[in-house]
Motif scaffolding. Sequence first.
Motif, mmCIF file in Angstrom:
data_model
loop_
_atom_site.group_PDB
_atom_site.id
_atom_site.type_symbol
_atom_site.label_atom_id
_atom_site.label_comp_id
_atom_site.label_asym_id
_atom_site.label_seq_id
_atom_site.Cartn_x
_atom_site.Cartn_y
_atom_site.Cartn_z
ATOM 1 N N GLY A 1 0.793 -1.214 0.000
ATOM 2 C CA GLY A 1 0.000 0.000 0.000
ATOM 3 C C GLY A 1 0.830 1.270 0.000
ATOM 4 O O GLY A 1 2.062 1.250 0.115
ATOM 5 N N GLY A 2 0.141 2.397 -0.123
ATOM 6 C CA GLY A 2 0.802 3.684 -0.291
ATOM 7 C C GLY A 2 1.586 4.168 0.908
ATOM 8 O O GLY A 2 2.467 5.019 0.770
ATOM 9 N N PRO B 1 5.654 4.171 -6.733
ATOM 10 C CA PRO B 1 4.285 4.544 -6.367
ATOM 11 C C PRO B 1 3.445 3.313 -6.054
ATOM 12 O O PRO B 1 3.565 2.283 -6.718
ATOM 13 N N PHE B 2 2.599 3.412 -5.036
ATOM 14 C CA PHE B 2 1.747 2.305 -4.634
ATOM 15 C C PHE B 2 0.296 2.769 -4.585
ATOM 16 O O PHE B 2 0.010 3.957 -4.460
ATOM 17 N N VAL B 3 -0.616 1.823 -4.673
ATOM 18 C CA VAL B 3 -2.041 2.118 -4.607
ATOM 19 C C VAL B 3 -2.424 2.491 -3.179
ATOM 20 O O VAL B 3 -1.961 1.876 -2.219
ATOM 21 N N ALA C 1 11.592 -0.439 9.619
ATOM 22 C CA ALA C 1 11.002 -0.132 8.325
ATOM 23 C C ALA C 1 9.551 -0.591 8.351
ATOM 24 O O ALA C 1 9.257 -1.716 8.757
ATOM 25 N N SER C 2 8.637 0.272 7.930
ATOM 26 C CA SER C 2 7.200 -0.021 7.978
ATOM 27 C C SER C 2 6.691 -0.343 6.583
ATOM 28 O O SER C 2 6.972 0.377 5.627
ATOM 29 N N VAL C 3 5.923 -1.421 6.478
ATOM 30 C CA VAL C 3 5.324 -1.838 5.216
ATOM 31 C C VAL C 3 3.827 -1.956 5.408
ATOM 32 O O VAL C 3 3.363 -2.668 6.306
ATOM 33 N N GLN C 4 3.074 -1.267 4.573
ATOM 34 C CA GLN C 4 1.615 -1.378 4.598
ATOM 35 C C GLN C 4 1.186 -2.436 3.585
ATOM 36 O O GLN C 4 1.538 -2.351 2.412
ATOM 37 N N VAL C 5 0.457 -3.422 4.042
ATOM 38 C CA VAL C 5 -0.044 -4.490 3.172
ATOM 39 C C VAL C 5 -1.560 -4.424 3.154
ATOM 40 O O VAL C 5 -2.207 -4.480 4.202
ATOM 41 N N LEU D 1 12.119 5.591 4.851
ATOM 42 C CA LEU D 1 13.112 5.696 3.786
ATOM 43 C C LEU D 1 12.820 6.889 2.885
ATOM 44 O O LEU D 1 13.738 7.610 2.473
ATOM 45 N N ARG D 2 11.552 7.104 2.581
ATOM 46 C CA ARG D 2 11.186 8.258 1.752
ATOM 47 C C ARG D 2 11.654 9.555 2.410
ATOM 48 O O ARG D 2 12.294 10.404 1.767
ATOM 49 N N ALA D 3 11.317 9.729 3.686
ATOM 50 C CA ALA D 3 11.646 10.974 4.375
ATOM 51 C C ALA D 3 13.154 11.188 4.470
ATOM 52 O O ALA D 3 13.652 12.301 4.246
#
Length: 316
Positions: free
Chosen positions: A155-156, A183-185, A271-275, A162-164
């Motif tokens: 997810g988005g 880019p993610f949905v 590191a955070s991952v949205q699934v 990492l982006r920041a």
Amino acid sequence: AKAWRTGQEDVVSYDYFRQEIASRMADRLDDIKRDDGFPLALEIGSGPGTMHRAICSDDAFDGIGGIGGVRKLVQLDSSHEMLHRDEDIPVEGAERCGTYRMVANEESKLSFPDGTFDLVISSLSLHWVNELPQLFGEIKRVLKPDGCFMFAMVGGSTLPELRASLVLSQMEREGGVSPHVGPFVELSDVGSLLGNAGFTLPTVDVDTITIGYPNAMVLMEHLQRMGEGNACATRQPRTGLDTFLAGACVYDETFPLENDEQQSNDSSVEASVQVIYAIGWSPHESQPQPLQRGSATHKVGDMVSHTTATNQDEKR
């Protein structure tokens, strides 16, 4: 979760995240109760077969097939090398669910007749698809009536740390920014994608998974070796080493791993991952249907007034 497993020979496996999500997908599939299960299934973007191994890991409730009652799984992927990477490695419980590997482009017309599959499943591959509405339409076409489409996608709100960090370092070193994470949905768009493709009874939920790494450089190495590097068409052709080093320092100082007693001492940053998990069904007359517009016998306002009056009487 810890990002790697260190064995006697210090071998690093980069499939840990795909294996975890495949296991969670299998749990969700196991929760769907159907008399015959899903005898014939298609997996979109199967990669080396992580989902097939998860399905084969246990029996169906009725004892026929693997998890979810899947007896045959067609694994489809656009990469021949990835699809056949682990075909020589035995699959535990392979007798529960047979498989067939097929190389094909996920974004083109699927080479199956209408109404072929009982289930279409995808685990962590849809974020690489450019034309999701077209793919969802094709999936609905190849599903039988009352067939199930289940998927997990990134997810988005993934890798915000990492982006920041890279944005801050690039602005300081180069005076501008370029995308470093694909880019993610967004979560809010998934239901619309399912509805616009004609799926019914959509269900969407989300997990945010935190993974520990020794430092930001190890995180970026794992992303590269997972094959999850930045593929944005507008990305900068080359980012300077000093920008990466500055970004890693910002990351290490700003996003330490906190409040996880299960992490070992070599896990220092998070590191955070949205699934995003979603399920949609191809239409069928047996599914619950909304009543005809205007057929209600009570007004919502009347129900609210009645509930309010009842609560006041109980307080007295």
